[in-house]
Write an enzyme that holds these catalytic residues in place. Structure first.
Site, mmCIF file in Angstrom:
data_model
loop_
_atom_site.group_PDB
_atom_site.id
_atom_site.type_symbol
_atom_site.label_atom_id
_atom_site.label_comp_id
_atom_site.label_asym_id
_atom_site.label_seq_id
_atom_site.Cartn_x
_atom_site.Cartn_y
_atom_site.Cartn_z
ATOM 1 N N CYS A 35 -10.949 6.584 17.856
ATOM 2 C CA CYS A 35 -11.870 6.969 16.107
ATOM 3 C C CYS A 35 -10.778 7.242 15.010
ATOM 4 O O CYS A 35 -9.983 8.186 14.651
ATOM 5 C CB CYS A 35 -12.626 8.420 16.537
ATOM 6 S SG CYS A 35 -13.569 9.142 15.023
ATOM 7 N N ASP A 42 -12.447 7.190 21.584
ATOM 8 C CA ASP A 42 -13.927 7.093 22.003
ATOM 9 C C ASP A 42 -14.106 5.841 23.127
ATOM 10 O O ASP A 42 -13.067 5.490 23.696
ATOM 11 C CB ASP A 42 -14.131 6.239 20.920
ATOM 12 C CG ASP A 42 -14.373 6.292 19.533
ATOM 13 O OD1 ASP A 42 -15.180 8.507 19.769
ATOM 14 O OD2 ASP A 42 -14.543 6.130 18.524
#
Length: 121
Positions: A35, A42
């Site tokens: 991220c 992520d």
């Protein structure tokens, strides 16, 4: 738009049945990126669905290509479109869809879907 610096990782092999429409589905359940806001990982599942034309993507090269995003700080929408652009450029399928399904973050999940159909000349 030029391809990502990772595009040269993708390889193909000749489609043995170029006169037939058939669908290939590839599921990649362990995709990771970072991220760009939080620096946290992520986790996503990528689902490629495509009708090949002259070439098919070689799976080991796709796996190695996707691993290159592991340390990339990039939003879901951007990574989905970058991967799809590279896939289209290298594989040149008749049609393709990439769906990315992202794990929950703050109680919210996201699914990004992008599609393309080759125009007939």
């Amino acid at each position: 738009m030029p391809g990502t610096p990772f595009i040269d990782q993708l390889e193909c092999f000749e489609n043995s049945y170029p006169g037939r429409d058939y669908t290939i589905e590839i599921v990649c359940p362990e995709f990771t990126s970072i991220c760009p806001k939080t620096g946290q990982p992520d986790f996503g599942t990528l689902v490629f669905r495509y009708v090949p034309d002259q070439k098919c993507v070689e799976l080991k090269s796709l796996k190695l290509y996707l691993q290159r995003f592991r340390n990339e700080g990039i939003f879901y929408e951007n990574v989905t479109n970058r991967i799809f652009d590279d896939f289209l450029e290298v594989v040149q399928p008749r049609s393709a869809t990439l769906e990315t399904r992202w794990g929950a973050r703050g109680g919210i999940t996201s699914t990004i879907t992008v599609s393309h159909t080759k125009t007939k000349a």
